[in-house]
Design a protein around this motif. Structure first.
Motif, PDB file in Angstrom:
ATOM      1  N   ARG A 184      27.766  32.274  45.160  1.00  0.00           N
ATOM      2  CA  ARG A 184      28.444  33.715  44.545  1.00  0.00           C
ATOM      3  C   ARG A 184      29.509  33.825  45.535  1.00  0.00           C
ATOM      4  O   ARG A 184      29.869  33.671  46.157  1.00  0.00           O
ATOM      5  CB  ARG A 184      26.886  34.638  44.458  1.00  0.00           C
ATOM      6  CG  ARG A 184      27.160  35.371  43.703  1.00  0.00           C
ATOM      7  CD  ARG A 184      27.857  35.509  42.646  1.00  0.00           C
ATOM      8  NE  ARG A 184      26.143  35.497  41.754  1.00  0.00           N
ATOM      9  CZ  ARG A 184      25.769  36.285  41.286  1.00  0.00           C
ATOM     10  NH1 ARG A 184      25.904  37.650  41.650  1.00  0.00           N
ATOM     11  NH2 ARG A 184      24.574  35.825  40.237  1.00  0.00           N
ATOM     12  N   LEU A 185      30.407  33.672  44.178  1.00  0.00           N
ATOM     13  CA  LEU A 185      31.629  34.436  44.747  1.00  0.00           C
ATOM     14  C   LEU A 185      32.549  36.235  43.563  1.00  0.00           C
ATOM     15  O   LEU A 185      31.613  36.386  43.283  1.00  0.00           O
ATOM     16  CB  LEU A 185      32.557  33.823  43.373  1.00  0.00           C
ATOM     17  CG  LEU A 185      34.241  34.012  43.749  1.00  0.00           C
ATOM     18  CD1 LEU A 185      34.913  34.592  45.317  1.00  0.00           C
ATOM     19  CD2 LEU A 185      35.469  33.224  43.217  1.00  0.00           C
ATOM     20  N   LEU A 186      32.294  36.733  44.926  1.00  0.00           N
ATOM     21  CA  LEU A 186      32.366  38.349  44.759  1.00  0.00           C
ATOM     22  C   LEU A 186      33.947  38.714  44.852  1.00  0.00           C
ATOM     23  O   LEU A 186      34.663  38.457  45.524  1.00  0.00           O
ATOM     24  CB  LEU A 186      31.743  38.922  46.361  1.00  0.00           C
ATOM     25  CG  LEU A 186      30.130  38.567  46.155  1.00  0.00           C
ATOM     26  CD1 LEU A 186      29.595  39.068  46.962  1.00  0.00           C
ATOM     27  CD2 LEU A 186      28.993  38.612  44.784  1.00  0.00           C
ATOM     28  N   MET A 187      34.247  39.439  43.584  1.00  0.00           N
ATOM     29  CA  MET A 187      35.613  39.796  43.288  1.00  0.00           C
ATOM     30  C   MET A 187      35.415  41.180  44.231  1.00  0.00           C
ATOM     31  O   MET A 187      34.721  41.823  44.323  1.00  0.00           O
ATOM     32  CB  MET A 187      36.577  39.736  41.879  1.00  0.00           C
ATOM     33  CG  MET A 187      36.200  37.546  41.995  1.00  0.00           C
ATOM     34  SD  MET A 187      36.702  36.953  43.191  1.00  0.00           S
ATOM     35  CE  MET A 187      39.331  37.451  42.284  1.00  0.00           C
ATOM     36  N   PRO A 188      37.253  41.844  44.567  1.00  0.00           N
ATOM     37  CA  PRO A 188      37.176  42.617  44.558  1.00  0.00           C
ATOM     38  C   PRO A 188      37.010  43.260  43.359  1.00  0.00           C
ATOM     39  O   PRO A 188      37.754  43.487  42.637  1.00  0.00           O
ATOM     40  CB  PRO A 188      39.435  42.781  45.483  1.00  0.00           C
ATOM     41  CG  PRO A 188      38.551  40.832  46.271  1.00  0.00           C
ATOM     42  CD  PRO A 188      38.354  40.489  44.936  1.00  0.00           C
ATOM     43  N   SER A 189      36.851  45.134  43.813  1.00  0.00           N
ATOM     44  CA  SER A 189      36.745  45.486  42.907  1.00  0.00           C
ATOM     45  C   SER A 189      37.672  46.118  42.135  1.00  0.00           C
ATOM     46  O   SER A 189      38.803  45.942  42.874  1.00  0.00           O
ATOM     47  CB  SER A 189      35.570  46.698  43.067  1.00  0.00           C
ATOM     48  OG  SER A 189      36.422  47.290  43.329  1.00  0.00           O
ATOM     49  N   LEU A 190      38.164  46.948  40.692  1.00  0.00           N
ATOM     50  CA  LEU A 190      39.263  47.320  39.781  1.00  0.00           C
ATOM     51  C   LEU A 190      39.705  48.564  41.425  1.00  0.00           C
ATOM     52  O   LEU A 190      40.662  48.666  41.209  1.00  0.00           O
ATOM     53  CB  LEU A 190      38.998  47.923  39.182  1.00  0.00           C
ATOM     54  CG  LEU A 190      40.976  47.951  38.055  1.00  0.00           C
ATOM     55  CD1 LEU A 190      41.273  47.011  38.778  1.00  0.00           C
ATOM     56  CD2 LEU A 190      39.665  48.315  37.094  1.00  0.00           C
TER      57      LEU A 190
END
Length: 694
Positions: A673-679
């Motif tokens: 799972r890749l977790l990207m920074p929130s907007l």
């Protein structure tokens, strides 16, 4: 002795005949008998094939031969095709007595000379890797199917000669067991004339290095001499390829093949090549017979190289080192003058023998043009030390002259061996990891901080991936217990971790630069890197890197932190902060933890943000070591490899983020799972590192 079983147009062998043959002392084996029955069935399925003659059983070799023909009229033909097929082509199928090797397919002419996958002009290479491609369960049907494919592809000019094995030298490897490997990495001189280079011996192990009687298993080809022990080796470029191979056994075989393939008969070159090739090649049609020339070579080989050469240089006047002046009858002895390519090779061999020390074998690198163009194919021959020493003695004698022509005369009794060539030049070699994520690391500078359960494996992976420079930092000490799962060996026990690992990494690649970082404080030494991987799990190091993100927004270095879980060592996390992303490692870590907490689908990964549960850590040595996590070398090597690939994907995309992964044996899903920074976080300005680390 051969026995022919003439069956005409009837089935190749009946079941009764098979039974009779199996029971005889001399005759086809059970496998061959079954293969002949299968051939009869297969010919009925493949309408293009007809059995023309046979089977013929060679009692000397126990090989069974059958001649078949193939109707080529249905094949699409390209005007650029190397071969012009007759409407019906004949092939001889040689069936070995056992099922472990596929049938060989041969022809009794040389019209296919130079075509892709044709060995020495007369044998077809239908199985590039028999161990993988040949299935005895498929039987002779697979051979006929591959033969049909070869005819169709050759007629349609569909083969790429650049990918055909050993195409420049008759499609066959040239290798004598027990010879060293010649490693070639640098470009060769582009001159058309022979040049002088050197062989630098490399020891395979400490045992080899300490035992002077053990011959080296490897030589490196170098342009400039490194020490007095380096051997002179001539590099001889040829004018054209060697479609009938380079020979084996005696040096004269190579000389003969060079004479007939280097464009020396401009009026009828092909005819000259074909006629001479038939003389030089083994018997092409069953039953196989041993020629007088082969018998002579074998006889010479039994005498031994020194005795053989002494016979050649004996009393009959045909001497490698002949006396200056007249012969015994007071008339000058005239040696026949060989053609120029052969003379050049002989002269280069003599030059090398003259310059190399007594007792040294003489090597020569032959550079053969590839029919497909581009870089030359390289083969390396070796002449025994006894032969070289006889020549050296003759060269040192004041009343003796040695000429290339005399070496050519003696070449029929000069044994010749072939060495394995590891051609690693950039123009001919493609990295085996091409197209994989770690390709982002080629030529880069990478720091690895913390060389323990994860970091020690990461350091090895980045070196094998082709980094130009790796910088290590870990002041810890190697102890015996660490060998269970960290990338160290017994000799490393008692050494500082980064120093021990540096020695191993340098042994993996000659061209990699390995340095140690003693102090983490000077940022200039750190920010020269393209990638910094922190495997220390150290809060102070995290704070230090967060500060660099804030104070050096123009940095070029990607920061990555990696870790595994304490319970099993089968889960992994990689937090990646790319240049210009505006996120500290702590901010990315906090954001990822919040996303995991809010998503029940990935709740198994919460272990990275929770305190270790009772029993998840253990003390490996009572009273002498701090608690550590569970996990094997196999687990940690797998985790570290997956994490490195994930980090390299960020190098390619230029995006920050957090990767979570699990090995199959963990039972955790999803496995990635890749977790990207929130907007919101992406739009916010970098916070004070002191606040971020709190």
């Amino acid at each position: 002795m051969s026995t022919e079983y003439d069956v005409g147009n009837t089935p190749v062998l009946s079941a009764l005949e098979v039974s009779d043959l199996v029971e005889t002392v001399v005759g086809p084996s059970e496998w061959q008998a079954q293969a002949l029955l299968d051939l009869d069935d297969a010919v009925g399925e493949f309408a293009e094939f007809v059995v023309e003659a046979g089977p013929v059983f060679d009692e000397e070799t126990a090989v069974c031969h059958v001649k078949v023909s193939f109707d080529t009229t249905g094949c699409s033909r390209s005007p650029r095709a190397k071969v012009r097929f007759h409407d019906r082509e004949e092939f001889t199928i040689a069936i070995e007595p056992g099922e472990g090797w596929p049938p060989h397919v041969m022809v009794d002419h040389l019209r296919f000379l130079g075509a892709a996958h044709v060995l020495s002009g007369f044998q077809l290479c239908l199985y590039l890797d028999p161990a993988r491609e040949w299935d005895p369960g498929d039987g002779i049907r697979s051979t006929l199917s591959r033969l049909r494919d070869w005819v169709e592809n050759t007629a349609g000019n569909k083969y790429d000669p650049n990918t055909a094995l050993y195409h420049a030298v008759g499609g066959t490897p040239h290798l004598t067991p027990g010879t060293p490997t010649i490693v070639i990495r640098d470009p060769l001189p582009t001159t058309a004339r022979p040049t002088r280079m050197y062989l630098h011996a490399r020891a395979a192990s400490d045992e080899t290095a300490s035992n002077q009687d053990m011959p080296p298993n490897r030589y490196d080809l170098i342009a400039d001499r490194l020490d007095d022990r380096d051997l002179v080796i001539p590099v001889i470029p040829l004018r054209g390829d060697l479609p009938i191979g380079a020979g084996s056994g005696a040096l004269s075989e190579l000389f003969g093949r060079i004479e007939v393939t280097q464009g020396l008969w401009p009026r009828d070159t092909q005819r000259a090549i074909h006629e001479r090739a038939l003389e030089l090649s083994p018997a092409l049609t069953p039953p196989r017979t041993t020629t007088a020339a082969v018998d002579e070579i074998r006889s010479i080989a039994r005498r031994g190289p020194l005795e053989s050469l002494a016979w050649t240089c004996g009393w009959n006047g045909h001497r490698l080192a002949a006396d200056v002046g007249a012969s015994e009858d007071n008339e000058a002895f005239e040696y026949p003058e060989p053609e120029e390519p052969v003379t050049r090779l002989a002269a280069a061999l003599i030059d090398g023998m003259r310059l190399n020390p007594a007792g040294a074998q003489q090597y020569a690198l032959v550079a053969v043009p590839h029919p497909g163009g581009g870089s030359r194919h390289l083969i390396c021959l070796r002449v025994p030390a006894q032969v070289a020493d006889v020549t050296r003695e003759a060269l040192a004698a004041p009343d003796v002259v040695v000429t290339p022509e005399k070496l050519v005369l003696a070449s029929g009794r000069v044994p010749m061996e072939w060495c394995r060539v590891s051609d690693e030049r950039g123009e001919v070699t493609v990295r085996r990891d091409v197209g994989r994520p770690v390709g982002e690391l080629v030529g880069k500078t990478v720091h690895v901080w913390g060389t323990g359960g994860i970091g020690s494996w990461i350091a090895e992976w980045v070196v094998r991936a082709g980094v130009g420079k790796v910088v290590l930092h870990d002041p810890g000490c190697v102890t015996g217990g660490l060998l269970v799962r960290q990338d160290f060996v017994e000799a490393d026990v008692g050494l500082r971790k980064d120093r021990a690992l540096a020695t191993r990494l340098r042994a993996m690649r000659d061209d990699v630069e390995v340095e140690l970082l003693e102090d983490l404080t000077p940022p200039e030494a750190i920010l020269e890197a393209d990638l910094l991987i922190d495997a220390t799990i150290n809060r102070a190091v995290t704070r230090f890197l967060d500060d660099l993100v804030v104070t050096r927004p123009d940095r070029r270095t990607t920061f990555a932190q990696i870790a595994t879980d304490t319970d099993t060592g089968t889960l992994g996390i990689a937090i990646v902060a790319v240049p210009g992303g505006g996120h500290t490692l702590t901010e990315l870590d906090t954001e990822a933890g919040a996303q995991v907490e809010a998503d029940s689908e990935i709740e198994d990964y919460r272990v990275f943000w929770n305190e270790p549960s009772p029993g998840s850590e253990f003390v490996p040595t009572r009273g002498c070591s701090i608690p550590t996590f569970h996990g094997s070398a196999a687990d940690l090597a797998g985790v570290s490899g997956a994490l490195l690939n994930a980090i390299c994907l960020h190098l390619a995309s230029g995006q920050s983020g957090t990767h979570l992964m699990a090995l199959p044996q963990s039972g955790v899903t999803p496995s990635r799972r890749l977790l990207m920074p929130s907007l919101r976080q992406m739009l916010s300005s970098p916070s004070d590192p002191a606040d971020s680390a709190a």
